[in-house]
Write a protein that holds these residues in place. Structure first.
Motif, PDB file in Angstrom:
ATOM      1  N   GLN A  80       0.858  -1.184   0.000  1.00  0.00           N
ATOM      2  CA  GLN A  80       0.000   0.000   0.000  1.00  0.00           C
ATOM      3  C   GLN A  80       0.894   1.232   0.000  1.00  0.00           C
ATOM      4  OE1 GLN A  80      -2.069   0.550   3.679  1.00  0.00           O
ATOM      5  NE2 GLN A  80      -3.605   1.925   2.846  1.00  0.00           N
ATOM      6  N   LEU A  81       0.703   2.116  -0.971  1.00  0.00           N
ATOM      7  CA  LEU A  81       1.564   3.287  -1.090  1.00  0.00           C
ATOM      8  C   LEU A  81       0.869   4.522  -0.541  1.00  0.00           C
ATOM      9  CD1 LEU A  81       4.216   4.517  -2.165  1.00  0.00           C
ATOM     10  CD2 LEU A  81       3.042   4.891  -4.346  1.00  0.00           C
ATOM     11  N   TRP A  82       1.466   5.087   0.531  1.00  0.00           N
ATOM     12  CA  TRP A  82       1.065   6.404   1.015  1.00  0.00           C
ATOM     13  C   TRP A  82       2.064   7.386   0.418  1.00  0.00           C
ATOM     14  CZ3 TRP A  82       1.779   5.196   6.929  1.00  0.00           C
ATOM     15  CH2 TRP A  82       0.944   4.135   7.302  1.00  0.00           C
TER      16      TRP A  82
ATOM     17  N   VAL B  38      11.704   7.424   0.638  1.00  0.00           N
ATOM     18  CA  VAL B  38      10.665   6.402   0.558  1.00  0.00           C
ATOM     19  C   VAL B  38      10.933   5.376   1.646  1.00  0.00           C
ATOM     20  CG1 VAL B  38       9.570   4.642  -0.869  1.00  0.00           C
ATOM     21  CG2 VAL B  38      10.477   6.719  -1.933  1.00  0.00           C
ATOM     22  N   ILE B  39       9.922   5.085   2.437  1.00  0.00           N
ATOM     23  CA  ILE B  39      10.029   4.082   3.495  1.00  0.00           C
ATOM     24  C   ILE B  39       9.308   2.816   3.056  1.00  0.00           C
ATOM     25  CG2 ILE B  39       9.233   3.458   5.814  1.00  0.00           C
ATOM     26  CD1 ILE B  39       9.694   6.350   6.639  1.00  0.00           C
ATOM     27  N   LEU B  40       9.988   1.690   3.135  1.00  0.00           N
ATOM     28  CA  LEU B  40       9.327   0.396   2.978  1.00  0.00           C
ATOM     29  C   LEU B  40       9.028  -0.092   4.386  1.00  0.00           C
ATOM     30  CD1 LEU B  40       8.253  -1.937   1.357  1.00  0.00           C
ATOM     31  CD2 LEU B  40      10.580  -2.844   1.154  1.00  0.00           C
ATOM     32  N   LEU B  41       7.765   0.000   4.778  1.00  0.00           N
ATOM     33  CA  LEU B  41       7.335  -0.316   6.137  1.00  0.00           C
ATOM     34  C   LEU B  41       6.938  -1.787   6.217  1.00  0.00           C
ATOM     35  CD1 LEU B  41       6.694   0.784   8.973  1.00  0.00           C
ATOM     36  CD2 LEU B  41       4.431   1.416   8.119  1.00  0.00           C
ATOM     37  N   ILE B  42       7.604  -2.546   7.091  1.00  0.00           N
ATOM     38  CA  ILE B  42       7.406  -3.992   7.186  1.00  0.00           C
ATOM     39  C   ILE B  42       6.739  -4.325   8.517  1.00  0.00           C
ATOM     40  CG2 ILE B  42       8.525  -6.245   7.020  1.00  0.00           C
ATOM     41  CD1 ILE B  42      10.900  -4.847   5.680  1.00  0.00           C
ATOM     42  N   PRO B  43       5.438  -4.659   8.510  1.00  0.00           N
ATOM     43  CA  PRO B  43       4.740  -4.971   9.760  1.00  0.00           C
ATOM     44  C   PRO B  43       5.274  -6.248  10.413  1.00  0.00           C
ATOM     45  CG  PRO B  43       3.190  -4.433   8.004  1.00  0.00           C
ATOM     46  CD  PRO B  43       4.532  -4.633   7.363  1.00  0.00           C
ATOM     47  N   GLY B  44       4.978  -6.373  11.708  1.00  0.00           N
ATOM     48  CA  GLY B  44       5.388  -7.557  12.445  1.00  0.00           C
ATOM     49  C   GLY B  44       4.308  -8.624  12.431  1.00  0.00           C
ATOM     50  N   GLY B  45       4.381  -9.526  13.405  1.00  0.00           N
ATOM     51  CA  GLY B  45       3.403 -10.602  13.496  1.00  0.00           C
ATOM     52  C   GLY B  45       3.416 -11.481  12.270  1.00  0.00           C
ATOM     53  N   ASP B  46       2.233 -11.897  11.835  1.00  0.00           N
ATOM     54  CA  ASP B  46       2.164 -12.767  10.664  1.00  0.00           C
ATOM     55  C   ASP B  46       2.358 -12.002   9.357  1.00  0.00           C
ATOM     56  OD1 ASP B  46      -0.295 -11.513  10.175  1.00  0.00           O
ATOM     57  OD2 ASP B  46      -1.470 -13.195  10.929  1.00  0.00           O
ATOM     58  N   GLY B  47       2.408 -10.664   9.439  1.00  0.00           N
ATOM     59  CA  GLY B  47       2.660  -9.861   8.255  1.00  0.00           C
ATOM     60  C   GLY B  47       1.491  -9.748   7.308  1.00  0.00           C
TER      61      GLY B  47
ATOM     62  N   GLN C 129      -2.252   4.170  12.553  1.00  0.00           N
ATOM     63  CA  GLN C 129      -3.139   5.232  13.012  1.00  0.00           C
ATOM     64  C   GLN C 129      -2.472   6.604  13.015  1.00  0.00           C
ATOM     65  OE1 GLN C 129      -6.398   4.456  13.525  1.00  0.00           O
ATOM     66  NE2 GLN C 129      -5.690   2.434  12.845  1.00  0.00           N
ATOM     67  N   HIS C 130      -1.188   6.667  12.615  1.00  0.00           N
ATOM     68  CA  HIS C 130      -0.459   7.931  12.706  1.00  0.00           C
ATOM     69  C   HIS C 130       0.283   8.236  11.418  1.00  0.00           C
ATOM     70  CE1 HIS C 130      -1.305   7.834  17.004  1.00  0.00           C
ATOM     71  NE2 HIS C 130      -0.893   6.590  17.013  1.00  0.00           N
ATOM     72  N   ARG C 131      -0.287   7.847  10.314  1.00  0.00           N
ATOM     73  CA  ARG C 131       0.375   7.991   9.028  1.00  0.00           C
ATOM     74  C   ARG C 131       0.592   9.445   8.633  1.00  0.00           C
ATOM     75  NH1 ARG C 131      -3.483   6.140   4.265  1.00  0.00           N
ATOM     76  NH2 ARG C 131      -2.184   7.641   3.168  1.00  0.00           N
ATOM     77  N   GLU C 132      -0.253  10.361   9.184  1.00  0.00           N
ATOM     78  CA  GLU C 132      -0.151  11.761   8.777  1.00  0.00           C
ATOM     79  C   GLU C 132       1.206  12.355   9.113  1.00  0.00           C
ATOM     80  OE1 GLU C 132      -1.617  11.625  12.953  1.00  0.00           O
ATOM     81  OE2 GLU C 132      -2.177  10.610  11.092  1.00  0.00           O
ATOM     82  N   LEU C 133       1.889  11.816  10.128  1.00  0.00           N
ATOM     83  CA  LEU C 133       3.212  12.329  10.480  1.00  0.00           C
ATOM     84  C   LEU C 133       4.221  12.063   9.366  1.00  0.00           C
ATOM     85  CD1 LEU C 133       3.459  11.378  14.262  1.00  0.00           C
ATOM     86  CD2 LEU C 133       2.862  13.581  13.247  1.00  0.00           C
ATOM     87  N   PHE C 134       4.129  10.879   8.746  1.00  0.00           N
ATOM     88  CA  PHE C 134       5.003  10.586   7.615  1.00  0.00           C
ATOM     89  C   PHE C 134       4.705  11.519   6.451  1.00  0.00           C
ATOM     90  CE2 PHE C 134       5.093   6.352   9.717  1.00  0.00           C
ATOM     91  CZ  PHE C 134       6.465   6.196   9.826  1.00  0.00           C
ATOM     92  N   GLU C 135       3.429  11.719   6.179  1.00  0.00           N
ATOM     93  CA  GLU C 135       3.037  12.542   5.036  1.00  0.00           C
ATOM     94  C   GLU C 135       3.445  13.993   5.245  1.00  0.00           C
ATOM     95  OE1 GLU C 135      -1.098  11.622   5.057  1.00  0.00           O
ATOM     96  OE2 GLU C 135      -0.868   9.857   3.775  1.00  0.00           O
TER      97      GLU C 135
ATOM     98  N   ALA D  44       5.892  15.058   6.908  1.00  0.00           N
ATOM     99  CA  ALA D  44       7.350  15.152   6.820  1.00  0.00           C
ATOM    100  C   ALA D  44       7.857  15.014   5.392  1.00  0.00           C
ATOM    101  CB  ALA D  44       7.997  14.079   7.696  1.00  0.00           C
ATOM    102  N   GLY D  45       6.948  14.787   4.446  1.00  0.00           N
ATOM    103  CA  GLY D  45       7.345  14.666   3.051  1.00  0.00           C
ATOM    104  C   GLY D  45       7.907  13.309   2.683  1.00  0.00           C
ATOM    105  N   LEU D  46       7.450  12.259   3.371  1.00  0.00           N
ATOM    106  CA  LEU D  46       7.934  10.908   3.121  1.00  0.00           C
ATOM    107  C   LEU D  46       6.856  10.066   2.439  1.00  0.00           C
ATOM    108  CD1 LEU D  46       9.579  10.274   6.605  1.00  0.00           C
ATOM    109  CD2 LEU D  46      10.753  10.902   4.497  1.00  0.00           C
ATOM    110  N   ALA D  47       7.245   9.312   1.453  1.00  0.00           N
ATOM    111  CA  ALA D  47       6.357   8.303   0.870  1.00  0.00           C
ATOM    112  C   ALA D  47       6.554   7.016   1.657  1.00  0.00           C
ATOM    113  CB  ALA D  47       6.676   8.090  -0.600  1.00  0.00           C
TER     114      ALA D  47
END
Length: 268
Positions: A32-34, A44-53, A74-80, A82-85
């Motif tokens: 999913q691209l924000w 660009v950040i490749l965000l890798i969730p934990g758990g079962d993924g 729940q806090h994606r707006e901070l990345f946006e 800051a000018g980060l994809a």
């Protein structure tokens, strides 16, 4: 070699785009691209969730959404702001659960290589950073070791640094990051860990062992867990109550750092 990309939803670069790649025979891998609105991303950040993924990415009214929670969802707006994809990884279609064994496998590395190539193609002059949480740090460590020339920085949150034996009480066992020499990676690495992390897979002692001269942020908050399972959401393993502060700290570290240029061109 990266698989062909199938874009679900708008064909222009918009926030909440679902990118699906054919990475292996009969297998697709989605992210999913924000994207920050109206400007080129600083990184660009490749965000890798934990758990079962398996966060259950799907299209809803033409927009990519995740059914399951992950750190920072729940806090994606901070990345946006800051000018980060940010590209959020989902599990490939042949894996209901991304175990430690799968995350260290050549199959997973094939998928990760395809994702990096696609991000490199879309953002050819932009640094790429891996940001991973919990079991996702295993994916990040092995990806950084395999594709280091395409990655400019890595952040590991609540990392699994020690090997663990089979245990019916543990959701996933395996080598963790014990076989990865973090100091040998040719990129800046930041470790973030809660001193009171009660997840048996991620004790603070395990994080302190490989830290050495790597940059490390430790969280000292002594508040109570809000969940019973020590490794799940609402716990110190998920930085409960400190999510925004942690996100701000890692963003500041990424943006204040001296980015190394990617050495490898994306595969075609």
């Amino acid at each position: 070699m990266a698989g062909a990309a199938t874009i679900a939803g708008p064909t222009t670069a918009l926030a909440d785009e679902l990118i699906t790649l054919k990475t292996r025979a009969g297998v697709t891998q989605s992210m999913q691209l924000w994207e920050p609105h109206g400007r080129s991303p600083k990184a660009v950040i490749l965000l890798i969730p934990g758990g079962d993924g398996n966060i259950g990415l799907k299209l809803e009214n033409g927009k990519a959404v995740a059914e399951g929670p992950h750190l920072f969802s729940q806090h994606r707006e901070l990345f946006e702001q800051a000018g980060l994809a940010v590209a959020v990884l989902d599990a490939p279609t042949d894996q209901q659960e991304m175990t430690q064994q799968f995350r260290t496998s050549s199959l997973h590395m094939n998928d990760m290589g395809a994702l990096l190539s696609e991000l490199g193609r879309r953002f050819p002059q932009t640094p790429i950073a891996l940001v991973a949480h919990s079991r996702g740090t295993i994916s990040a460590g092995y990806t950084a070791q395999r594709f280091g020339a395409q990655i400019s920085a890595m952040v590991l949150l609540s990392g699994l640094y020690r090997a663990t034996a089979p245990d019916p009480q543990l959701p996933s066992y395996g080598p963790g990051l014990s076989k990865i020499d973090l100091h040998a990676l040719k990129m800046p690495v930041l470790l973030i860990h809660h001193r009171a992390d009660a997840c048996p897979l991620a004790p603070i002692a395990g994080a302190l062992e490989p830290a050495g001269n790597l940059r490390m942020i430790t969280v000292e908050d002594l508040g109570q867990n809000e969940a019973k399972h020590p490794c799940g959401p609402g716990t110190k393993h998920w930085f409960v109550g400190q999510e925004v502060a942690i996100e701000q700290a890692l963003i500041r570290w990424l943006l204040e750092g001296k980015w190394e240029p990617r050495l490898a061109a994306p595969s075609t």
